[in-house]
Motif scaffolding. Sequence first.
Motif, PDB file in Angstrom:
ATOM      1  N   GLU A 179      31.492 -27.547  61.015  1.00  0.00           N
ATOM      2  CA  GLU A 179      32.899 -27.187  61.218  1.00  0.00           C
ATOM      3  C   GLU A 179      33.373 -26.414  59.993  1.00  0.00           C
ATOM      4  OE1 GLU A 179      34.786 -27.719  63.877  1.00  0.00           O
ATOM      5  OE2 GLU A 179      33.459 -29.095  64.961  1.00  0.00           O
ATOM      6  N   VAL A 180      34.394 -25.588  60.174  1.00  0.00           N
ATOM      7  CA  VAL A 180      35.014 -24.874  59.064  1.00  0.00           C
ATOM      8  C   VAL A 180      36.257 -25.660  58.646  1.00  0.00           C
ATOM      9  CG1 VAL A 180      36.139 -22.751  58.319  1.00  0.00           C
ATOM     10  CG2 VAL A 180      34.141 -22.645  59.830  1.00  0.00           C
ATOM     11  N   LEU A 181      36.314 -26.032  57.363  1.00  0.00           N
ATOM     12  CA  LEU A 181      37.441 -26.795  56.817  1.00  0.00           C
ATOM     13  C   LEU A 181      38.194 -25.956  55.795  1.00  0.00           C
ATOM     14  CD1 LEU A 181      35.863 -30.309  56.120  1.00  0.00           C
ATOM     15  CD2 LEU A 181      37.206 -29.586  58.093  1.00  0.00           C
ATOM     16  N   THR A 182      39.493 -26.172  55.725  1.00  0.00           N
ATOM     17  CA  THR A 182      40.320 -25.535  54.709  1.00  0.00           C
ATOM     18  C   THR A 182      40.483 -26.498  53.547  1.00  0.00           C
ATOM     19  OG1 THR A 182      41.501 -24.263  56.382  1.00  0.00           O
ATOM     20  CG2 THR A 182      42.569 -24.500  54.236  1.00  0.00           C
ATOM     21  N   PHE A 183      40.195 -26.014  52.348  1.00  0.00           N
ATOM     22  CA  PHE A 183      40.322 -26.813  51.124  1.00  0.00           C
ATOM     23  C   PHE A 183      41.407 -26.227  50.242  1.00  0.00           C
ATOM     24  CE2 PHE A 183      36.046 -27.807  52.448  1.00  0.00           C
ATOM     25  CZ  PHE A 183      35.874 -29.126  52.060  1.00  0.00           C
ATOM     26  N   GLU A 184      42.182 -27.103  49.605  1.00  0.00           N
ATOM     27  CA  GLU A 184      43.091 -26.702  48.540  1.00  0.00           C
ATOM     28  C   GLU A 184      42.253 -26.652  47.268  1.00  0.00           C
ATOM     29  OE1 GLU A 184      46.336 -25.986  48.989  1.00  0.00           O
ATOM     30  OE2 GLU A 184      46.248 -26.529  51.098  1.00  0.00           O
ATOM     31  N   VAL A 185      42.219 -25.521  46.602  1.00  0.00           N
ATOM     32  CA  VAL A 185      41.432 -25.376  45.377  1.00  0.00           C
ATOM     33  C   VAL A 185      42.354 -25.671  44.193  1.00  0.00           C
ATOM     34  CG1 VAL A 185      40.022 -23.838  43.974  1.00  0.00           C
ATOM     35  CG2 VAL A 185      39.948 -23.668  46.473  1.00  0.00           C
ATOM     36  N   VAL A 186      41.963 -26.650  43.373  1.00  0.00           N
ATOM     37  CA  VAL A 186      42.804 -27.089  42.261  1.00  0.00           C
ATOM     38  C   VAL A 186      42.090 -26.849  40.930  1.00  0.00           C
ATOM     39  CG1 VAL A 186      44.079 -28.784  43.623  1.00  0.00           C
ATOM     40  CG2 VAL A 186      41.984 -29.466  42.465  1.00  0.00           C
ATOM     41  N   ASP A 187      42.889 -26.581  39.910  1.00  0.00           N
ATOM     42  CA  ASP A 187      42.351 -26.294  38.576  1.00  0.00           C
ATOM     43  C   ASP A 187      42.769 -27.382  37.600  1.00  0.00           C
ATOM     44  OD1 ASP A 187      41.102 -25.090  36.470  1.00  0.00           O
ATOM     45  OD2 ASP A 187      42.647 -23.588  36.134  1.00  0.00           O
ATOM     46  N   PHE A 188      42.320 -28.602  37.860  1.00  0.00           N
ATOM     47  CA  PHE A 188      42.488 -29.691  36.904  1.00  0.00           C
ATOM     48  C   PHE A 188      41.245 -30.559  37.008  1.00  0.00           C
ATOM     49  CE2 PHE A 188      45.183 -30.632  40.620  1.00  0.00           C
ATOM     50  CZ  PHE A 188      44.548 -31.747  41.138  1.00  0.00           C
ATOM     51  N   PRO A 189      40.968 -31.353  35.980  1.00  0.00           N
ATOM     52  CA  PRO A 189      39.718 -32.121  35.990  1.00  0.00           C
ATOM     53  C   PRO A 189      39.724 -33.213  37.053  1.00  0.00           C
ATOM     54  CG  PRO A 189      41.038 -32.670  34.066  1.00  0.00           C
ATOM     55  CD  PRO A 189      41.730 -31.539  34.762  1.00  0.00           C
ATOM     56  N   GLY A 190      38.564 -33.479  37.592  1.00  0.00           N
ATOM     57  CA  GLY A 190      38.398 -34.545  38.568  1.00  0.00           C
ATOM     58  C   GLY A 190      37.029 -35.163  38.398  1.00  0.00           C
ATOM     59  N   SER A 191      36.861 -36.364  38.913  1.00  0.00           N
ATOM     60  CA  SER A 191      35.570 -37.030  38.783  1.00  0.00           C
ATOM     61  C   SER A 191      34.694 -36.797  40.010  1.00  0.00           C
ATOM     62  CB  SER A 191      35.775 -38.528  38.553  1.00  0.00           C
ATOM     63  OG  SER A 191      36.560 -39.075  39.581  1.00  0.00           O
ATOM     64  N   TYR A 192      35.185 -36.013  40.958  1.00  0.00           N
ATOM     65  CA  TYR A 192      34.440 -35.711  42.176  1.00  0.00           C
ATOM     66  C   TYR A 192      34.249 -34.199  42.272  1.00  0.00           C
ATOM     67  CZ  TYR A 192      36.460 -40.295  43.117  1.00  0.00           C
ATOM     68  OH  TYR A 192      36.847 -41.593  43.013  1.00  0.00           O
ATOM     69  N   HIS A 193      33.427 -33.765  43.223  1.00  0.00           N
ATOM     70  CA  HIS A 193      33.272 -32.340  43.492  1.00  0.00           C
ATOM     71  C   HIS A 193      34.339 -31.880  44.471  1.00  0.00           C
ATOM     72  CE1 HIS A 193      29.523 -32.201  41.336  1.00  0.00           C
ATOM     73  NE2 HIS A 193      29.072 -33.215  42.048  1.00  0.00           N
TER      74      HIS A 193
ATOM     75  N   SER B 273      26.412 -48.210  43.284  1.00  0.00           N
ATOM     76  CA  SER B 273      26.386 -47.877  41.852  1.00  0.00           C
ATOM     77  C   SER B 273      27.018 -46.503  41.622  1.00  0.00           C
ATOM     78  CB  SER B 273      24.955 -47.906  41.319  1.00  0.00           C
ATOM     79  OG  SER B 273      24.143 -46.993  42.037  1.00  0.00           O
ATOM     80  N   HIS B 274      26.751 -45.548  42.506  1.00  0.00           N
ATOM     81  CA  HIS B 274      27.339 -44.214  42.369  1.00  0.00           C
ATOM     82  C   HIS B 274      28.851 -44.274  42.584  1.00  0.00           C
ATOM     83  CE1 HIS B 274      28.307 -40.048  43.751  1.00  0.00           C
ATOM     84  NE2 HIS B 274      27.649 -39.794  42.627  1.00  0.00           N
ATOM     85  N   ALA B 275      29.298 -45.026  43.574  1.00  0.00           N
ATOM     86  CA  ALA B 275      30.731 -45.173  43.831  1.00  0.00           C
ATOM     87  C   ALA B 275      31.430 -45.838  42.649  1.00  0.00           C
ATOM     88  CB  ALA B 275      30.959 -45.983  45.103  1.00  0.00           C
ATOM     89  N   PHE B 276      30.782 -46.841  42.058  1.00  0.00           N
ATOM     90  CA  PHE B 276      31.361 -47.522  40.902  1.00  0.00           C
ATOM     91  C   PHE B 276      31.518 -46.558  39.729  1.00  0.00           C
ATOM     92  CE2 PHE B 276      30.854 -49.855  36.900  1.00  0.00           C
ATOM     93  CZ  PHE B 276      31.950 -50.706  36.999  1.00  0.00           C
ATOM     94  N   GLU B 277      30.495 -45.759  39.459  1.00  0.00           N
ATOM     95  CA  GLU B 277      30.564 -44.785  38.357  1.00  0.00           C
ATOM     96  C   GLU B 277      31.676 -43.767  38.591  1.00  0.00           C
ATOM     97  OE1 GLU B 277      29.082 -44.649  35.327  1.00  0.00           O
ATOM     98  OE2 GLU B 277      28.372 -46.637  35.884  1.00  0.00           O
ATOM     99  N   CYS B 278      31.793 -43.278  39.818  1.00  0.00           N
ATOM    100  CA  CYS B 278      32.859 -42.312  40.133  1.00  0.00           C
ATOM    101  C   CYS B 278      34.233 -42.953  39.963  1.00  0.00           C
ATOM    102  CB  CYS B 278      32.705 -41.773  41.552  1.00  0.00           C
ATOM    103  SG  CYS B 278      31.383 -40.576  41.734  1.00  0.00           S
ATOM    104  N   ASP B 279      34.386 -44.200  40.441  1.00  0.00           N
ATOM    105  CA  ASP B 279      35.668 -44.888  40.296  1.00  0.00           C
ATOM    106  C   ASP B 279      36.014 -45.119  38.831  1.00  0.00           C
ATOM    107  OD1 ASP B 279      36.146 -44.941  42.982  1.00  0.00           O
ATOM    108  OD2 ASP B 279      35.569 -47.040  43.269  1.00  0.00           O
ATOM    109  N   ARG B 280      35.018 -45.515  38.036  1.00  0.00           N
ATOM    110  CA  ARG B 280      35.257 -45.749  36.604  1.00  0.00           C
ATOM    111  C   ARG B 280      35.670 -44.451  35.920  1.00  0.00           C
ATOM    112  NH1 ARG B 280      32.444 -45.271  32.173  1.00  0.00           N
ATOM    113  NH2 ARG B 280      30.475 -44.891  33.204  1.00  0.00           N
ATOM    114  N   GLU B 281      34.963 -43.372  36.221  1.00  0.00           N
ATOM    115  CA  GLU B 281      35.290 -42.076  35.626  1.00  0.00           C
ATOM    116  C   GLU B 281      36.678 -41.613  36.077  1.00  0.00           C
ATOM    117  OE1 GLU B 281      33.605 -37.517  35.701  1.00  0.00           O
ATOM    118  OE2 GLU B 281      32.205 -39.152  36.098  1.00  0.00           O
ATOM    119  N   HIS B 282      37.006 -41.839  37.364  1.00  0.00           N
ATOM    120  CA  HIS B 282      38.321 -41.454  37.879  1.00  0.00           C
ATOM    121  C   HIS B 282      39.426 -42.272  37.199  1.00  0.00           C
ATOM    122  CE1 HIS B 282      41.247 -39.868  40.664  1.00  0.00           C
ATOM    123  NE2 HIS B 282      41.653 -41.101  40.899  1.00  0.00           N
TER     124      HIS B 282
END
Length: 179
Positions: A62-76, A114-123
């Motif tokens: 599917e084609v999705l529309t994304f809002e492109v943001v210029d601030f740091p995040g812990s996800y892609h 473990s990956h979800a925990f690391e992302c949550d901690r970083e977030h």
Amino acid sequence: MDGGSGLNILYIDTLDAMHIPRSELHLTGSPFRGVIPGAQAYPLKQIDLPIMFGSQANFRLEVLTFEVVDFPGSYHAILGQPCYARFMAIPNYTYLKLKMPRPNDVITVSSAFSHAFECDREHYELATVVINSFELPQLGETSTLAVPDCNKPTSSMAFRPLKETKAVGVDPTDLAKTV
């Protein structure tokens, strides 16, 4: 996965890592709240990207529309309700799974705890830094530094309420217990 978000969000670092030229971006709507704690976020622009889940034998594109943001995040990227609606996907946050129907079989996307925990901690750490950068300067403007007078004795008797206090019973069987 963010089932509470009404947006699909893509971070500018992810866009750059994908080698997508910024000329592919198009104008966006308005600012939104809830992504940066305590502040409005202003997206740079929007981009429409083809998103595929599954394997060569059983996939959904599917084609999705994304809002492109210029601030740091812990996800892609953050996939929100527009993604779930388009793919007819059902998230299960307890088991970290996203399931969507296909004619051949159900597509399941999984993550590791473990990956979800690391992302949550970083977030959490990132959110704390952002909140502190907004709140600490404001606290400095509104508060004054109190310097205690070392010559004046201090004790619990020095406290005087501004208004009269009222005793409130906390135990109906024992009227002596009050606050």
